[in-house]
Motif scaffolding. Structure first.
Motif, PDB file in Angstrom:
ATOM      1  N   ASN A 114       0.823  -1.210   0.000  1.00  0.00           N
ATOM      2  CA  ASN A 114       0.000   0.000   0.000  1.00  0.00           C
ATOM      3  C   ASN A 114       0.856   1.260   0.000  1.00  0.00           C
ATOM      4  OD1 ASN A 114       0.926  -0.303   2.646  1.00  0.00           O
ATOM      5  ND2 ASN A 114      -0.878   0.704   3.521  1.00  0.00           N
ATOM      6  N   ALA A 115       2.130   1.133  -0.387  1.00  0.00           N
ATOM      7  CA  ALA A 115       3.043   2.276  -0.345  1.00  0.00           C
ATOM      8  C   ALA A 115       2.593   3.394  -1.280  1.00  0.00           C
ATOM      9  CB  ALA A 115       4.455   1.829  -0.708  1.00  0.00           C
ATOM     10  N   ARG A 116       2.114   3.043  -2.458  1.00  0.00           N
ATOM     11  CA  ARG A 116       1.697   4.075  -3.420  1.00  0.00           C
ATOM     12  C   ARG A 116       0.561   4.917  -2.855  1.00  0.00           C
ATOM     13  NH1 ARG A 116      -2.444   4.076  -6.781  1.00  0.00           N
ATOM     14  NH2 ARG A 116      -2.810   1.845  -6.414  1.00  0.00           N
ATOM     15  N   ILE A 117      -0.407   4.262  -2.225  1.00  0.00           N
ATOM     16  CA  ILE A 117      -1.548   4.986  -1.657  1.00  0.00           C
ATOM     17  C   ILE A 117      -1.089   5.889  -0.521  1.00  0.00           C
ATOM     18  CG2 ILE A 117      -3.724   4.710  -0.406  1.00  0.00           C
ATOM     19  CD1 ILE A 117      -4.091   2.061  -1.934  1.00  0.00           C
ATOM     20  N   GLU A 118      -0.283   5.359   0.401  1.00  0.00           N
ATOM     21  CA  GLU A 118       0.196   6.151   1.524  1.00  0.00           C
ATOM     22  C   GLU A 118       1.088   7.299   1.051  1.00  0.00           C
ATOM     23  OE1 GLU A 118      -0.620   6.230   4.537  1.00  0.00           O
ATOM     24  OE2 GLU A 118      -1.773   4.373   4.777  1.00  0.00           O
ATOM     25  N   ARG A 119       1.879   7.040   0.036  1.00  0.00           N
ATOM     26  CA  ARG A 119       2.763   8.081  -0.496  1.00  0.00           C
ATOM     27  C   ARG A 119       1.951   9.261  -1.034  1.00  0.00           C
ATOM     28  NH1 ARG A 119       8.204   7.159  -2.541  1.00  0.00           N
ATOM     29  NH2 ARG A 119       8.930   8.944  -3.738  1.00  0.00           N
ATOM     30  N   GLU A 120       0.879   8.961  -1.766  1.00  0.00           N
ATOM     31  CA  GLU A 120       0.033  10.019  -2.313  1.00  0.00           C
ATOM     32  C   GLU A 120      -0.617  10.828  -1.201  1.00  0.00           C
ATOM     33  OE1 GLU A 120      -2.640   7.942  -4.853  1.00  0.00           O
ATOM     34  OE2 GLU A 120      -1.166   7.646  -6.467  1.00  0.00           O
ATOM     35  N   LEU A 122       0.558  11.242   1.881  1.00  0.00           N
ATOM     36  CA  LEU A 122       1.611  12.028   2.532  1.00  0.00           C
ATOM     37  C   LEU A 122       2.037  13.221   1.684  1.00  0.00           C
ATOM     38  CD1 LEU A 122       3.664   8.997   3.880  1.00  0.00           C
ATOM     39  CD2 LEU A 122       2.608  10.763   5.313  1.00  0.00           C
ATOM     40  N   GLN A 123       2.120  13.032   0.378  1.00  0.00           N
ATOM     41  CA  GLN A 123       2.482  14.148  -0.498  1.00  0.00           C
ATOM     42  C   GLN A 123       1.407  15.225  -0.488  1.00  0.00           C
ATOM     43  OE1 GLN A 123       3.239  11.826  -4.072  1.00  0.00           O
ATOM     44  NE2 GLN A 123       5.446  12.177  -3.907  1.00  0.00           N
ATOM     45  N   ASP A 124       0.154  14.817  -0.436  1.00  0.00           N
ATOM     46  CA  ASP A 124      -0.935  15.788  -0.345  1.00  0.00           C
ATOM     47  C   ASP A 124      -0.853  16.584   0.957  1.00  0.00           C
ATOM     48  OD1 ASP A 124      -1.932  15.030  -2.787  1.00  0.00           O
ATOM     49  OD2 ASP A 124      -3.480  13.701  -1.967  1.00  0.00           O
ATOM     50  N   GLN A 125      -0.262  15.970   1.989  1.00  0.00           N
ATOM     51  CA  GLN A 125      -0.112  16.642   3.278  1.00  0.00           C
ATOM     52  C   GLN A 125       1.172  17.473   3.357  1.00  0.00           C
ATOM     53  OE1 GLN A 125      -0.288  13.320   5.991  1.00  0.00           O
ATOM     54  NE2 GLN A 125      -2.529  13.209   5.961  1.00  0.00           N
ATOM     55  N   GLY A 126       1.967  17.452   2.288  1.00  0.00           N
ATOM     56  CA  GLY A 126       3.158  18.291   2.246  1.00  0.00           C
ATOM     57  C   GLY A 126       4.481  17.566   2.337  1.00  0.00           C
ATOM     58  N   SER A 127       4.474  16.243   2.428  1.00  0.00           N
ATOM     59  CA  SER A 127       5.734  15.499   2.510  1.00  0.00           C
ATOM     60  C   SER A 127       6.485  15.581   1.184  1.00  0.00           C
ATOM     61  CB  SER A 127       5.471  14.026   2.850  1.00  0.00           C
ATOM     62  OG  SER A 127       5.007  13.886   4.170  1.00  0.00           O
TER      63      SER A 127
END
Length: 459
Positions: A114-120, A122-127
């Motif tokens: 589920n890394a792709r989903i979590e990455r998206e 986190l990026q939306d949150q500013g990571s």
């Protein structure tokens, strides 16, 4: 054959030992078979990190001078073969970060599905991500956790990640050890006096003279700091789904996984293979090195003598990097050489652990024939690999897999130039590697059966 399947990764960590970096180096050396692409070590003296990583083998990445400059009593290390993320130095582990609570290092064996989903998210949150590997997701989850203290944030974020992971995370003074809820990857604990050691395989514990303590349970975490060892669970205890390929190929034969000797299991696989597919022949030969125990088992069961008809040169590079077909063929001959006096005029049983694409199999069969063998009967000590792995083994797509390109074993055998070809049955595999045959769910056999133990989150 098995050389077409990239290995996974290996992790090693030690807490409370004055020679932490040096012992981690030796531990990684013992795990080198799990990844030859990159290596790295992070060590802490209780106040700050020192870290070093590079592309290549452990002995190429670390010099004596480098290790002598890495003083501290807490360390984690990693050897890598890329399964998620490109083969780049920035993806070499352990990954090191600075966040609001200090320094953070992460070493991970496995693959987060589920890394792709979590990455998206986190990026939306500013990571802002610095690598292309799924492991970085873990660090961002810890850094952004509402539970600021590492000893709370570390265990808490584990229920956000899914897939396979044998995980080591460290700060300047603490270490977190965790295993995915299905136990897809192996992870063992040992002790050297008061020091605690974690390693992907018990062979690494033996390398540093650590006494085996226990295996990490699926869904379990351990937090080690100056106060001692805390344990807890981030997921309910589910059925163990340990990767069966650890027993077939990946683990070192001198390792013990979940109480089972890898060497003994591989011999038993060969014995069952001989029962299922008896063949009249003069000699049994293994594709070195991982198939040797299975070939010995086949010989023991069949009564046909085992001989070293193929010799492996340990100093050659990987054949797939050669630019032309002719050079790739020569690279195979550099890797493997035949002992003609053993093979000439003989009916040969050639034992290997798996067939993935089939291209290497064809070349090896031709080597045996060129040495004068009268017949070549290929026997595989695992079932047909029909499905890709999503848990940390870099396999081809389903369409590229050898077993999916042919209707039956006779056609497969003809395509690699063998007189006959036969695979171990799934039932035969489970008979050997399952602790409880009444419950076959405790081993992951998805690459053979297509029954995956987790949701896949595929695009």
């Amino acid at each position: 054959m098995s050389s077409e399947m990239k290995e996974k990764c290996g992790v090693f960590g030690i807490f409370n030992h004055s020679q932490a970096a040096h012992l981690t180096y030796y531990g990684l050396h013992a795990l080198q078979h799990r990844g030859q692409e990159s290596a790295g070590i992070v060590v802490s003296n209780g106040e700050r990190f020192k870290h070093h990583r590079g592309m290549g083998l452990v002995s190429q990445v670390f010099s004596r001078e480098t290790l002598n400059n890495m003083s501290g009593n807490l360390a984690i290390g990693h050897v890598r073969y890329s399964t998620s993320g490109e083969s780049l130095i920035q993806n070499a582990q352990p990954l090191v970060f600075k966040y609001s609570e200090g320094d953070l290092a992460v070493a991970h064996n496995g693959n987060l599905i589920n890394a792709r989903i979590e990455r998206e998210v986190l990026q939306d949150q500013g990571s802002i991500f610095q690598t292309t590997t799924d492991t970085e997701v873990i660090a961002h989850l810890i850094a952004r956790s509402k539970r600021k203290r590492f000893e709370e944030a570390g265990p808490h974020i584990l229920n956000r990640i899914d897939g396979s992971f044998a995980l080591l995370v460290m700060t300047e003074k603490q270490m977190l050890i965790a295993l995915d809820r299905h136990g897809l990857r192996p992870l063992s604990l040992g002790k050297i006096g008061d020091a605690v050691v974690a390693a992907s395989e018990t062979c690494a514990l033996n390398a540093v003279n650590a006494k085996f303590w226990r295996d990490v349970d699926p869904g379990e975490w351990l937090l080690i700091n100056e106060s001692g060892i805390q344990t807890g669970r981030f997921a309910p205890k589910e059925e163990l789904s340990l990767c069966s390929f650890e027993f077939v190929y990946f683990a070192r034969p001198d390792s013990v996984i979940q109480g089972r000797s890898v060497l003994s299991i591989r011999k038993e696989l060969g014995q069952v293979l001989a029962k299922e597919h008896p063949t009249e022949a003069d000699v049994v030969v293994a594709v070195p090195d991982s198939s040797v125990p299975a070939a010995i088992g086949f010989s023991q069961q069949s009564g046909i003598p085992y001989e070293m008809g193929l010799i492996k040169n340990p100093y050659t590079g990987r054949s797939f990097i050669e630019p032309t077909q002719e050079l790739r063929e020569l690279a195979v001959r550099l890797k493997l050489s035949t002992v003609q006096e053993i093979l000439v005029g003989k009916r040969v049983i050639l034992v290997d652990d798996s067939i993935v694409r089939g291209t290497t199999s064809k070349r090896i069969v031709q080597l045996i024939r060129d040495a004068g063998a009268k017949e070549v009967h290929v026997r595989i000590s695992s079932p047909m690999v029909r499905n890709p792995c999503y848990y940390g083994i870099d396999m081809p797509t389903k369409e590229e897999l050898f077993a999916n390109r042919h209707e039956h074993e006779r056609a497969m055998g003809q395509s690699i130039g063998a007189d006959t070809l036969a695979f171990l049955s799934t039932e035969g595999l489970l008979e050997v590697v399952d602790v409880n045959l009444a419950d076959t769910s405790n081993r992951c056999i998805a690459c053979f059966s297509g029954a995956y133990p987790t949701k896949l989150y595929l695009k």
